[in-house]
Design an enzyme around this catalytic site. Structure first.
Site, PDB file in Angstrom:
ATOM      1  N   SER A 283     -50.278 -21.432  42.888  1.00  0.00           N
ATOM      2  CA  SER A 283     -49.793 -21.940  44.182  1.00  0.00           C
ATOM      3  C   SER A 283     -48.307 -21.707  44.407  1.00  0.00           C
ATOM      4  O   SER A 283     -47.820 -21.885  45.523  1.00  0.00           O
ATOM      5  CB  SER A 283     -50.103 -23.434  44.296  1.00  0.00           C
ATOM      6  OG  SER A 283     -51.488 -23.627  44.455  1.00  0.00           O
TER       7      SER A 283
ATOM      8  N   GLU B 186       0.792  -1.230   0.000  1.00  0.00           N
ATOM      9  CA  GLU B 186       0.000   0.000   0.000  1.00  0.00           C
ATOM     10  C   GLU B 186       0.827   1.284   0.000  1.00  0.00           C
ATOM     11  O   GLU B 186       0.382   2.300  -0.532  1.00  0.00           O
ATOM     12  CB  GLU B 186      -0.935  -0.004   1.220  1.00  0.00           C
ATOM     13  CG  GLU B 186      -1.963  -1.115   1.226  1.00  0.00           C
ATOM     14  CD  GLU B 186      -2.948  -0.979   0.072  1.00  0.00           C
ATOM     15  OE1 GLU B 186      -3.600   0.068  -0.030  1.00  0.00           O
ATOM     16  OE2 GLU B 186      -3.042  -1.934  -0.723  1.00  0.00           O
TER      17      GLU B 186
END
Length: 664
Positions: free
Chosen positions: A343, A72
């Site tokens: 319950s 690059e």
């Protein structure tokens, strides 16, 4: 040359609409992925606008850095941000080709573009880029610029930065990359979609060869090293999906942060937070497996939820809010819109009773009763199952063990609904509870989370611990934003909590509504079943000294499940607990001082003799234990043989139905 370039830039800025000021460099805003971890630092999920994990340049393979610079910008450490030779060369080639075939951008220019600018290809953007490039070079060192670039670059498949690229393609960290892998990743940069090895390995290898050849030309590597790298087998990470564990739990973490912090959303998706949580991924998997297996035979519309909490620390270890998050994001663990605990609420009633002078041996008769309500209506509670009324006495311990509704209704009438509400709130229930007699049967909506927190207080000897899901949050700079510790407060007397726990242990013993679960999970434990009216909601919440888990099963659009809590939610709970306790030492609940145990007659509540046919061990606060000896039974007979015969028949029927259906 540099001065001439600056003058040209200033001239071009005034004629092309350049918007970059000549003073300070804009502060770069790089979105960084936030990561959520479990208690063992395993990654649960990542949250991102752009999937990016920052990494220092020192933690990147030297092969990658050499390949990047060679391909690059091989003069990166020589120029001052702009390579005029490269620009001239690229311009000539592009003119000859009559299209863009080569770029002249340096790494600094690409960094400036990625940090501050849009991808638009306009003259003004290009001039802005050149100006920002010079500013970057004056503000940062070459090393800092290179580090920015490797964390900004896009490598495809939604990933930004070299660390994400290494993990995505090869399942390793950036510092572990080989020469072959490094050259391949650098080769991706011009076109990640086209050159991806997942979709086009030949194109990937061609680009890899271009990079390696360039490195040879620049004498960064030898021809032999290049050939070896070209021949190296590329082993891809095919299990590259982002972590998507515990989605309902992650949903709660997101809500927590966005609600607590004004900029919570930005912090999560751009801020690079490290979010450490209480979740145990191993327990989470057990929870998901237990729920899926428990509901496998039912239609997909039947939903469920499971949450597990450590009682001593309040740490939430597992959370499953539904069968399929992709189908429904409703978290039923936290949702209290509709579920009635039935319950499963009774332990709060019994805690209020024991805390107000009642004992495990107190007798209440199960027989038809009608309560006059404030509305002018009457309420006639009945038991679930084939027998509405047993027409006999129950000790409180047996009544809770067998989940007797009539006894519960008569008990709340004695204790007072307001007292029960107060105890439930103290134990951890935050939902609004109606102070009515039917509360004894769990008719007020409560979330599985709250119910499990309440049971956790019982498991922790009456000490309520505020639940914790987020243990620590660290920002991208290593600053700790918050670190949460356990907050405790005494909710009820530890002796009261232990007596209720002792009662709930009997639920899992022969004759209890959860006795069948001992075939799956057989260690000291306490729990309670729950089945709402018409079998619309099924529950089981239970605990050991080390872990509390609550399970809920029901339809989002209310309709009958057809099975009670002990038969449906219970096995899910038991399977989860069995797996989760594999590495936990077996131990019983600690007995606090001031507790005494006695064997009592289940018929009279008095101290049992050898002639009492049904006896049960019960615990008491010292000084409240029964002192009278049962005189209902003598050698070979009872005081009322004809009543014994009827009672034995009724008990036989009850035990059969308890065993077959696990009623309530």
């Amino acid at each position: 040359m540099k001065r001439l370039l600056i003058l040209l830039l200033i001239l071009m800025m005034t004629t092309t609409g350049c918007t970059i000021p000549l003073t300070d460099l804009p502060k770069p805003e790089i979105p960084v992925t936030s990561t959520i971890y479990d208690k063992n630092q395993n990654e649960i999920s990542s949250l991102f606008e752009e999937y990016r994990l920052e990494v220092p340049i020192e933690e990147v393979s030297p092969y990658f850095l050499k390949a990047l610079l060679a391909s690059e910008d091989h003069r990166f450490f020589e120029h001052r941000g702009v390579n005029l030779q490269a620009i001239a060369r690229a311009t000539i080639r592009n003119i000859r080709a009559r299209r863009t075939v080569e770029g002249g951008s340096t790494i600094t220019q690409q960094t400036a573009k990625n940090l501050f600018l849009s991808p638009d290809r306009t003259m003004s953007r290009k001039i802005n880029e050149l100006f920002l490039t010079l500013k970057l070079e004056r503000t940062y060192t070459k090393k800092e610029i290179l580090e920015m670039y490797i964390n900004l670059a896009f490598f495809g498949h939604g990933g930004y930065g070299i660390e994400v690229a290494a993990q995505t393609y090869f399942g390793k960290s950036a510092n572990e990359l080989t020469l072959a892998e490094s050259a391949g990743l650098v080769g991706l940069l011009p076109g990640p979609a086209f050159y991806s090895p997942f979709t086009n390995m030949d194109a990937f290898k061609e680009r890899q060869a271009v990079v390696l050849n360039r490195m040879v030309t620049l004498e960064v590597i030898t021809p032999e090293e290049a050939e070896d790298a070209k021949e190296e087998e590329i082993v891809l990470n095919h299990n590259r999906e982002r972590v998507r564990e515990a989605p309902y739990f992650v949903q709660e973490i997101i809500s927590y942060i966005t609600d607590k912090y004004d900029n919570g959303h930005e912090m999560l998706y751009r801020g690079g937070l490290q979010i450490h949580t209480s979740l145990d991924l191993e327990m989470q998997k057990y929870a998901e497996q237990a729920l899926q297996q428990g509901l496998a035979e039912f239609e997909p519309e039947l939903e469920g939820a499971l949450v597990a909490i450590e009682p001593k620390t309040g740490l939430v270890r597992a959370m499953v809010g539904g069968r399929d998050y992709s189908r429904s994001q409703r978290n039923r663990v936290m949702d209290s819109d509709r579920p009635q605990p039935a319950s499963a609420f009774k332990p709060f009633l019994y805690a209020a009773a024991i805390g107000n002078g009642f004992t495990s041996a107190d007798i209440i008769k199960d027989e038809p009763i009608s309560f006059e309500l404030a509305s002018g209506q009457t309420w006639e509670p009945k038991n679930y199952g084939a027998i509405d009324y047993y027409n006999r006495n129950f000790t409180l311990k047996e009544a809770l063990m067998k989940s007797n509704n009539v006894v519960a209704a008569r008990l709340i009438d004695k204790v007072g609904p307001e007292t029960v509400v107060r105890y439930a709130n103290n134990l951890g229930i935050k939902s609004t509870l109606s102070p009515v007699l039917s509360l004894s049967l769990g008719t007020s909506e409560v979330s599985p989370y709250e119910l499990t927190v309440g049971f956790s207080t019982l498991a922790n000897q009456g000490v309520k611990v505020e639940p914790i899901m987020v243990t620590k949050i660290i920002d991208r700079n290593g600053i700790v934003l918050e670190e949460n510790s356990t907050y405790r407060e005494i909710a009820i007397d530890k002796r009261v909590a232990y007596i209720v726990t002792d009662m709930l242990k009997s639920v899992l013993e022969p004759g209890g509504t959860g006795a069948n679960l001992r075939n799956i999970f057989n260690r000291p434990a306490a729990g309670k079943t729950g089945t709402s009216q018409d079998y619309r909601d099924a529950w089981f919440v239970g605990y050991t000294p080390d872990l509390v888990a609550g399970v809920y099963v029901g339809y989002d659009d209310p309709k009958s499940i057809g099975r009670p809590g002990g038969a449906l939610a219970g096995p899910i709970w038991a399977n989860f607990m069995e797996n989760s306790h594999k590495n936990i030492e077996v131990r019983d609940f600690e007995v606090p001082s001031g507790i005494i145990e006695k064997t009592i007659s289940m018929e009279s509540g008095k101290l049992a003799t050898d002639y009492c046919p049904e006896r049960i061990n019960a615990t008491f606060i010292q000084g409240t234990e029964p002192t009278e000896i049962c005189d209902l039974h003598k050698r070979g007979q009872s005081s009322a043989p004809e009543e014994d015969s009827q009672r034995d028949s009724e008990r036989g029927n009850q035990n059969f139905f308890d065993w077959f259906f696990n009623w309530n």
